[in-house]
Design a protein around this motif. Structure first.
Motif, PDB file in Angstrom:
ATOM      1  N   ASN A   7       0.859  -1.179   0.000  1.00 61.01           N
ATOM      2  CA  ASN A   7       0.000   0.000   0.000  1.00 61.01           C
ATOM      3  C   ASN A   7       0.900   1.234   0.000  1.00 61.01           C
ATOM      4  O   ASN A   7       1.904   1.279   0.722  1.00 61.01           O
ATOM      5  CB  ASN A   7      -0.887  -0.015   1.246  1.00 61.01           C
ATOM      6  CG  ASN A   7      -1.874   1.117   1.276  1.00 61.01           C
ATOM      7  OD1 ASN A   7      -1.934   1.953   0.374  1.00 61.01           O
ATOM      8  ND2 ASN A   7      -2.667   1.160   2.314  1.00 61.01           N
ATOM      9  N   ILE A   8       0.535   2.230  -0.775  1.00 61.73           N
ATOM     10  CA  ILE A   8       1.368   3.434  -0.860  1.00 61.73           C
ATOM     11  C   ILE A   8       0.863   4.569   0.030  1.00 61.73           C
ATOM     12  O   ILE A   8       1.480   5.623   0.095  1.00 61.73           O
ATOM     13  CB  ILE A   8       1.485   3.939  -2.318  1.00 61.73           C
ATOM     14  CG1 ILE A   8       0.106   4.295  -2.876  1.00 61.73           C
ATOM     15  CG2 ILE A   8       2.186   2.894  -3.178  1.00 61.73           C
ATOM     16  CD1 ILE A   8       0.135   5.042  -4.181  1.00 61.73           C
ATOM     17  N   THR A   9      -0.265   4.369   0.708  1.00 66.44           N
ATOM     18  CA  THR A   9      -0.789   5.402   1.597  1.00 66.44           C
ATOM     19  C   THR A   9      -0.579   5.014   3.047  1.00 66.44           C
ATOM     20  O   THR A   9      -0.454   3.846   3.389  1.00 66.44           O
ATOM     21  CB  THR A   9      -2.294   5.653   1.353  1.00 66.44           C
ATOM     22  OG1 THR A   9      -3.015   4.464   1.656  1.00 66.44           O
ATOM     23  CG2 THR A   9      -2.550   6.080  -0.073  1.00 66.44           C
ATOM     24  N   ASP A  10      -0.561   6.021   3.896  1.00 67.65           N
ATOM     25  CA  ASP A  10      -0.338   5.791   5.326  1.00 67.65           C
ATOM     26  C   ASP A  10      -1.511   6.386   6.097  1.00 67.65           C
ATOM     27  O   ASP A  10      -1.465   7.530   6.534  1.00 67.65           O
ATOM     28  CB  ASP A  10       0.981   6.432   5.756  1.00 67.65           C
ATOM     29  CG  ASP A  10       1.322   6.134   7.204  1.00 67.65           C
ATOM     30  OD1 ASP A  10       0.828   5.129   7.745  1.00 67.65           O
ATOM     31  OD2 ASP A  10       2.076   6.922   7.806  1.00 67.65           O
ATOM     32  N   ARG A  11      -2.584   5.592   6.211  1.00 65.62           N
ATOM     33  CA  ARG A  11      -3.765   6.009   6.965  1.00 65.62           C
ATOM     34  C   ARG A  11      -4.042   4.974   8.047  1.00 65.62           C
ATOM     35  O   ARG A  11      -3.759   3.791   7.868  1.00 65.62           O
ATOM     36  CB  ARG A  11      -4.965   6.133   6.031  1.00 65.62           C
ATOM     37  CG  ARG A  11      -4.806   7.294   5.052  1.00 65.62           C
ATOM     38  CD  ARG A  11      -5.980   7.365   4.119  1.00 65.62           C
ATOM     39  NE  ARG A  11      -5.784   6.356   3.067  1.00 65.62           N
ATOM     40  CZ  ARG A  11      -6.674   6.072   2.143  1.00 65.62           C
ATOM     41  NH1 ARG A  11      -7.833   6.668   2.135  1.00 65.62           N
ATOM     42  NH2 ARG A  11      -6.425   5.166   1.228  1.00 65.62           N
ATOM     43  N   PRO A  12      -4.599   5.396   9.158  1.00 68.60           N
ATOM     44  CA  PRO A  12      -4.816   4.461  10.270  1.00 68.60           C
ATOM     45  C   PRO A  12      -5.655   3.235   9.905  1.00 68.60           C
ATOM     46  O   PRO A  12      -5.435   2.158  10.445  1.00 68.60           O
ATOM     47  CB  PRO A  12      -5.530   5.302  11.323  1.00 68.60           C
ATOM     48  CG  PRO A  12      -5.193   6.708  10.992  1.00 68.60           C
ATOM     49  CD  PRO A  12      -4.988   6.771   9.508  1.00 68.60           C
ATOM     50  N   ILE A  13      -6.596   3.376   8.991  1.00 70.96           N
ATOM     51  CA  ILE A  13      -7.456   2.244   8.637  1.00 70.96           C
ATOM     52  C   ILE A  13      -6.906   1.415   7.473  1.00 70.96           C
ATOM     53  O   ILE A  13      -7.493   0.396   7.115  1.00 70.96           O
ATOM     54  CB  ILE A  13      -8.887   2.710   8.297  1.00 70.96           C
ATOM     55  CG1 ILE A  13      -8.889   3.622   7.074  1.00 70.96           C
ATOM     56  CG2 ILE A  13      -9.529   3.378   9.504  1.00 70.96           C
ATOM     57  CD1 ILE A  13     -10.272   3.907   6.534  1.00 70.96           C
ATOM     58  N   ALA A  14      -5.790   1.840   6.896  1.00 75.95           N
ATOM     59  CA  ALA A  14      -5.250   1.172   5.718  1.00 75.95           C
ATOM     60  C   ALA A  14      -4.581  -0.153   6.064  1.00 75.95           C
ATOM     61  O   ALA A  14      -3.977  -0.307   7.122  1.00 75.95           O
ATOM     62  CB  ALA A  14      -4.246   2.082   5.023  1.00 75.95           C
ATOM     63  N   TYR A  15      -4.691  -1.085   5.153  1.00 75.41           N
ATOM     64  CA  TYR A  15      -3.928  -2.321   5.236  1.00 75.41           C
ATOM     65  C   TYR A  15      -2.564  -2.083   4.595  1.00 75.41           C
ATOM     66  O   TYR A  15      -2.350  -1.077   3.923  1.00 75.41           O
ATOM     67  CB  TYR A  15      -4.689  -3.461   4.566  1.00 75.41           C
ATOM     68  CG  TYR A  15      -5.743  -4.051   5.476  1.00 75.41           C
ATOM     69  CD1 TYR A  15      -5.558  -5.293   6.058  1.00 75.41           C
ATOM     70  CD2 TYR A  15      -6.917  -3.351   5.775  1.00 75.41           C
ATOM     71  CE1 TYR A  15      -6.506  -5.834   6.911  1.00 75.41           C
ATOM     72  CE2 TYR A  15      -7.859  -3.881   6.625  1.00 75.41           C
ATOM     73  CZ  TYR A  15      -7.650  -5.121   7.196  1.00 75.41           C
ATOM     74  OH  TYR A  15      -8.590  -5.643   8.042  1.00 75.41           O
ATOM     75  N   ASP A  16      -1.662  -3.019   4.785  1.00 68.77           N
ATOM     76  CA  ASP A  16      -0.278  -2.801   4.368  1.00 68.77           C
ATOM     77  C   ASP A  16       0.076  -3.367   2.995  1.00 68.77           C
ATOM     78  O   ASP A  16       0.896  -2.795   2.280  1.00 68.77           O
ATOM     79  CB  ASP A  16       0.677  -3.418   5.412  1.00 68.77           C
ATOM     80  CG  ASP A  16       0.516  -2.764   6.762  1.00 68.77           C
ATOM     81  OD1 ASP A  16       0.704  -1.535   6.843  1.00 68.77           O
ATOM     82  OD2 ASP A  16       0.197  -3.468   7.737  1.00 68.77           O
TER      83      ASP A  16
END
Length: 97
Positions: free
Chosen positions: A46-55
């Motif tokens: 994943n290229i985004t860094d959000r608390p709900i994001a998976y890796d």
């Protein structure tokens, strides 16, 4: 066709550059060329860094439910899953398209 989506979340404290994670990523990246049932295969971080994001994500496709089961049972897939089980959790979705 069936789309098979998998989203992985690294366990707390696990880093992407750890040797076991790197090996797990390499194992999954190789699956596209190892399992004939896969009609489409891509995976990456994943290229985004959000608390709900998976890796990490897998986006793949197979012909039908029988092909999906053969993919899931394939020794290379099982070996990759065994690696990831040590350092991550995941969710899946399979749908017809």
């Amino acid at each position: 066709m069936i789309r098979h989506l998998v989203l992985f979340k690294l366990n707390d404290g696990v880093k992407r550059d750890e040797p076991r994670v790197v090996a797990g990523v390499e194992a999954f990246r190789a699956l596209g060329g190892q399992i004939p049932e896969l009609k489409f295969w891509e995976c990456d971080w994943n290229i985004t860094d959000r608390p709900i994001a998976y890796d990490f994500a897998i986006n793949s496709a197979v012909e039908d439910t029988d092909a999906l089961q053969r993919y899931l049972d394939h020794p290379a897939h099982q070996a990759g899953v065994a690696q990831w089980r040590e350092f991550a959790t995941w969710v899946i979705a399979d749908y017809a398209f």
